[in-house]
Design a protein around this motif. Structure first.
Motif, PDB file in Angstrom:
ATOM      1  N   ALA A  75       0.938  -1.525   0.163  1.00 48.36           N
ATOM      2  CA  ALA A  75      -0.388   0.253   0.169  1.00 48.36           C
ATOM      3  C   ALA A  75       1.211   1.669   0.109  1.00 48.36           C
ATOM      4  CB  ALA A  75      -1.381   0.191   1.256  1.00 48.36           C
ATOM      5  N   CYS A  78       2.399   1.557  -3.374  1.00 47.30           N
ATOM      6  CA  CYS A  78       1.787   0.961  -4.492  1.00 47.30           C
ATOM      7  C   CYS A  78       0.864   2.602  -4.535  1.00 47.30           C
ATOM      8  CB  CYS A  78       1.350   0.345  -5.387  1.00 47.30           C
ATOM      9  SG  CYS A  78       2.112  -1.098  -5.995  1.00 47.30           S
ATOM     10  N   GLY A  79       0.747   2.868  -3.464  1.00 54.31           N
ATOM     11  CA  GLY A  79      -0.409   3.329  -3.245  1.00 54.31           C
ATOM     12  C   GLY A  79      -2.031   3.176  -2.408  1.00 54.31           C
ATOM     13  N   LYS A  80      -2.307   3.711  -1.803  1.00 54.37           N
ATOM     14  CA  LYS A  80      -3.469   3.853  -1.230  1.00 54.37           C
ATOM     15  C   LYS A  80      -4.639   2.825  -2.660  1.00 54.37           C
ATOM     16  CE  LYS A  80      -8.137   4.801   1.416  1.00 54.37           C
ATOM     17  NZ  LYS A  80      -8.627   5.884   1.550  1.00 54.37           N
ATOM     18  N   TRP A  81      -4.260   3.451  -2.660  1.00 53.33           N
ATOM     19  CA  TRP A  81      -5.971   2.676  -4.387  1.00 53.33           C
ATOM     20  C   TRP A  81      -5.453   0.784  -4.714  1.00 53.33           C
ATOM     21  CZ3 TRP A  81     -11.017   1.995  -2.200  1.00 53.33           C
ATOM     22  CH2 TRP A  81     -11.263   3.214  -1.901  1.00 53.33           C
ATOM     23  N   GLY A  82      -3.615   1.267  -4.662  1.00 51.78           N
ATOM     24  CA  GLY A  82      -2.846   0.509  -5.601  1.00 51.78           C
ATOM     25  C   GLY A  82      -2.792  -0.470  -5.214  1.00 51.78           C
ATOM     26  N   LYS A  84      -4.325  -1.667  -2.188  1.00 55.72           N
ATOM     27  CA  LYS A  84      -5.703  -2.166  -2.146  1.00 55.72           C
ATOM     28  C   LYS A  84      -5.937  -3.706  -3.052  1.00 55.72           C
ATOM     29  CE  LYS A  84      -7.447  -0.779   2.021  1.00 55.72           C
ATOM     30  NZ  LYS A  84      -8.100  -1.510   3.459  1.00 55.72           N
ATOM     31  N   LEU A  85      -5.782  -2.822  -4.154  1.00 55.52           N
ATOM     32  CA  LEU A  85      -5.955  -3.268  -5.610  1.00 55.52           C
ATOM     33  C   LEU A  85      -5.388  -4.965  -5.757  1.00 55.52           C
ATOM     34  CD1 LEU A  85      -7.509  -4.186  -8.148  1.00 55.52           C
ATOM     35  CD2 LEU A  85      -6.115  -3.202  -8.961  1.00 55.52           C
TER      36      LEU A  85
END
Length: 364
Positions: A75, A78-82, A84-85
């Motif tokens: 997280a 890759c960033g929060k949403w990346g 999470k994915l």
């Protein structure tokens, strides 16, 4: 998230020795011989490269993000949403992995020992024991495995000793008569098992020493796996020769073929004991990782609250995943190596590369 204890580098290396060897020794030798023929015992050497790479990549990531699992630092990278994915992919992959492993366990016991026992009974029994181990924590799993490794080694020694009299070394020759291509082909499937050091991403946060200090111990465990598989492959080829690829559990047939006069003449009981002990540790580790992943994915603070529902879900997945042995055999021969190359090898390397690039951009 509530801690489940700490383990030493020695315990961690033994855990991954059992994790990889438990299913590798019975399922894979026949597949390796199908591709590499009499040189299959050499195929484990190129296959081990994925294990070496993953040990270095995962310990490097853990050193950069101490105390964090791969779910957590993904997280950040890759960033929060990346993140999470990718976390969803990791969680589903673990669910698929544990379902296929427990399914294989039930089929193995149905084939060799408990023919009339419903597979659901075998699945629930294993998952119940593993769920209790997960509730006890990673430290308990590590301590159990120390005893289990000792038992497995003591059980394997007589098999090797008494099988030698039925072995024909001439079946290992000629060496590399067709070049390296068959050896490389034979290494594809076991490389998927060797890359399972990827799962270090969930266990390194529980290490009571620095990640770089455990590398030598993990590499030693990898060397132990390589030597054991080389010995098993060579022994299987020397006993059965070209008919080895026709056997689903080639090493089990070596054990059955070994005959000792007296009360120890049914040595397949040893193989079953090795399988059950090893699969208990493997499934417990997988169940623990799946509970950790679900907890961190949804932001819970205690993984133990997820153990019961995830254990039940894993039982459902184990019944549903493969309808017959042929489907499983096709999956581990062709599908799993490709999936493992992406999920267990390329993805952690990609995470390390992205993190390195980001660090250099920030420093400039």
């Amino acid at each position: 998230m509530q801690s489940s204890g700490k383990i030493s580098g020695y315990q961690l290396s033994l855990l991954f020795f059992t994790f990889i060897v438990s299913t590798l020794i019975l399922s894979v030798p026949g597949i390796m011989v199908a591709f590499a023929k009499q040189n299959a015992w050499l195929s484990i050497l190129p296959a081990s490269l994925t294990g070496i790479v993953n040990i270095y990549v995962l310990t490097a990531l853990s050193r950069r993000y101490p105390g964090q699992s791969i779910m957590q630092y993904t997280a950040v990278i890759c960033g929060k949403w990346g993140g999470k994915l990718v976390g969803v992919f990791f969680t589903y992959y673990l669910f698929f992995f544990i379902s296929s492993t427990v399914n294989e366990h039930a089929r193995f016991l149905n084939n060799v020992l408990l023919m009339n026992t419903p597979s659901l009974v075998l699945i629930i029994t294993l998952l119940l024991l593993c769920g209790l181990a997960v509730l006890a924590g990673v430290e308990t799993i590590g301590r159990c495995n120390e005893i289990i490794v000792l038992i497995v080694v003591m059980l394997l020694l007589p098999i090797f000793i008494f099988s030698i009299r039925d072995a024909d070394p001439a079946r290992l020759f000629p060496v590399l008569a067709e070049g390296l291509v068959p050896v490389i082909k034979g290494s594809v499937v076991p490389s998927a098992w060797m890359s399972q050091f990827f799962f270090l991403g969930w266990f390194l946060p529980h290490l009571n020493e620095k990640p770089q200090q455990v590398r030598k111990k993990l590499l030693t465990a990898l060397c132990g796996i390589v030597l054991l598989i080389m010995a098993i492959d060579a022994l299987t080829i020397m006993v059965f020769g070209p008919i080895t690829p026709r056997m689903n559990f080639a090493f089990l047939n070596v054990i059955k073929y070994t005959d000792i006069i007296g009360p120890l003449e049914r040595l397949e009981a040893i193989a079953i004991m090795i399988w059950i002990l090893g699969i208990f540790i493997k499934v417990a580790m997988l169940l623990y990782m799946l509970c950790i992943s679900a907890t961190q994915l949804f932001g819970a603070n205690n993984y133990r609250k997820t153990v019961v529902p995830i254990t039940v879900l894993s039982a459902v997945g184990s019944v549903w995943i493969f309808k017959n042995a042929a489907g499983f055999q096709i999956w581990i021969t062709f599908t799993y190596p490709i999936l493992a190359l992406f999920m267990q090898s390329l993805l952690p390397c990609l995470l390390l590369a992205i993190d390195t690039i980001k660090a250099k951009l920030v420093s400039h």
